[in-house]
Enzyme design. Structure first.
Site, short mmCIF file in Angstrom:
data_model
loop_
_atom_site.label_atom_id
_atom_site.label_comp_id
_atom_site.label_asym_id
_atom_site.label_seq_id
_atom_site.Cartn_x
_atom_site.Cartn_y
_atom_site.Cartn_z
N GLY A 258 35.47 41.80 42.40
CA GLY A 258 36.07 41.77 40.99
C GLY A 258 37.23 40.79 42.37
O GLY A 258 37.11 41.14 43.13
N ASN A 259 38.50 40.15 41.46
CA ASN A 259 38.97 39.60 42.45
C ASN A 259 40.79 40.29 41.78
O ASN A 259 40.91 40.58 40.89
CB ASN A 259 39.16 38.44 42.49
CG ASN A 259 39.40 37.45 41.13
OD1 ASN A 259 40.44 37.08 40.58
ND2 ASN A 259 38.52 37.17 41.08
N TYR A 260 41.37 39.88 42.79
CA TYR A 260 43.56 39.93 42.50
C TYR A 260 44.09 39.22 41.36
O TYR A 260 45.19 38.90 40.83
CB TYR A 260 44.43 39.85 43.25
CG TYR A 260 44.32 40.48 44.36
CD1 TYR A 260 44.22 41.81 44.10
CD2 TYR A 260 43.58 40.08 46.06
CE1 TYR A 260 43.53 43.59 45.14
CE2 TYR A 260 43.46 41.51 46.50
CZ TYR A 260 43.85 42.75 45.94
OH TYR A 260 43.26 43.81 47.71
#
Ligand code: CTP
Length: 393
Positions: free
Chosen positions: A204-206
């Site tokens: 995933g990512n932020y």
């Protein structure tokens, strides 16, 4: 969008009346001019003084009060919001009674009316209340809520007044109906996609989703039919926006391609994972080895596959060579606009409420915006979308 608008808030005799004070305060903070009308029973729960202290507008309980003509507020209103609306008030509105200031104001106004029911679930579920709400809906009033949850009686059920943010969103939606995006379908993507590794882990990512949600809200406030294709976020679905929830890039692609067939604009604010695990393990992976390699495969480029014939806006979150990288993406993806933001500054960080962006267009234009809230940035992006739509039509 609320600035300078006259909101007449009708408060009736439910325990949720105290929440109307918060709503009045938030409306005033958003720049609306708030006048309050109350039923006599509402004053048993919260006093007129509470509202007088929160807003400079009028607070009227007595229909025969000489200081203000009895239909003056109904005439002045840009929108009338009855929050909370009791079963009795809803019945009065359905029957066109004008027994006290709230029902009188609704009867006398030509402005759009929002009704936010709040009562015990048994009263809400009663066929009389349901039929009355149906009548109000059929007459074009907007019903907001009630929500499920714990009620004053201690029981769980439908009957709670939605929170102020939800009601504010609904007010903005109603006020925006005639805006410059009225009749236009705008598809917005938001959040960071999650590409599963196994049943409990993902790549995933932020991304917080805040920028995309702000674009969805701003488009709604200008009258657009908004579809928000969202990867998981911690954000509440904005009122008046249709949410399509997705997890992975491939699902987002399918949703975007489907929704864009009849859309006039696509704003891709989502942080789409560039790679996904080549295979997803069916069972939870065990910690048996010293090292672990994951093979990743490129995800579909959603903007490239979304189709043509509508305004396409991309985002470029960059950590170096902001403008050059963004321009390259604008050109390679054939976009109308790209919104470039430097993710290294604190005011443009992923979870920030503000952003500092440069909007690049196809003609080589570079609009550098100062630090502003994500909602304000969204409005500036939509100004450009509206311009492009006007040229195209
Ligand atoms: N985007 C997309 N599909 C992808 C990846 C990105 O539609 N698979 C969109 C993003 O939503 C954004 C724009 O393309 O609007 C640019 O995203 P970004 O990740 O910055 O670009 P990439 O094409 O991934 O380029 P790079 O990895 O070289 O930075």
């Amino acid at each position: 969008m609320l600035k300078g608008k006259v909101v007449v808030l009708g408060v009736t005799g439910s325990i949720a009346a105290y929440k109307a004070a918060d709503l009045a305060s938030k409306l005033a903070q958003a720049g609306a001019s708030v006048d309050v009308v109350m039923t006599p029973s509402a004053t048993e729960f919260v006093t007129p003084l509470t509202f007088r202290s929160l807003t400079p507008g009028s607070v009227v309980v007595d229909m025969f009060e000489a200081a203000i003509e009895h239909v003056e507020l109904a005439r002045r209103a840009d929108v009338v919001v009855v929050a909370p609306a009791t079963a009795t008030t809803i019945a009065r509105l359905a029957h066109g009674l004008a027994e006290e200031m709230v029902s009188l104001t609704v009867l006398a106004t030509k402005a759009p009316v929002l009704v936010c029911p709040a009562m015990d679930s048994q009263m809400f579920e009663n066929p009389a209340t349901q039929a009355n709400l149906e009548t109000l809906r059929a007459r074009g009033m907007t019903i907001v809520g009630p929500e499920m949850g714990r009620l004053a009686s201690g029981r769980m059920g439908a009957g709670r007044l939605p929170d102020s943010e939800t009601i504010l969103g609904a007010i903005r939606y109603v006020l925006g109906r005639g805006g410059d995006l009225a009749g236009r379908k705008v598809v917005v993507t938001a959040g960071g996609t999650r590409e599963p590794i196994d049943p409990v882990r993902y790549v995933g990512n932020y991304s917080s989703g805040k920028m995309g949600y702000a674009v969805a809200e701003a488009a709604r406030d200008r009258g657009a039919d908004v579809v928000l294709v969202s990867a998981p976020t911690a954000l509440a679905t904005p009122s008046g926006v249709r949410l399509v929830s997705v997890q992975q890039a491939a699902e987002m692609r399918d949703a975007v391609v489907g929704e864009c067939r009849d859309a006039q604009a696509l704003v891709m604010a989502a942080a789409v994972a560039d790679y996904q695990p080549s295979a997803t393990a069916e069972q939870k992976m065990k910690r048996h080895t010293e090292t672990l390699s994951l093979e990743l495969t490129r995800t579909p480029d959603i903007l490239a596959e979304a189709g043509k014939g509508f305004v396409r806006v991309g985002f470029a979150a960059e950590s170096e060579e902001l403008v050059a990288n963004a321009r390259r993406k604008l050109e390679s993806k054939g976009l109308d606009l790209i919104v470039a933001n430097d993710i290294t500054g604190p005011e443009s960080a992923f979870d920030a409420d503000t952003n500092r962006v440069v909007i690049l267009d196809r003609a080589g234009g570079e609009e550098r915006l100062p630090v502003m809230t994500k909602y304000e940035v969204a409005q500036r992006i939509l100004d450009r979308v509206v311009e492009l739509l006007a040229k195209g039509s």
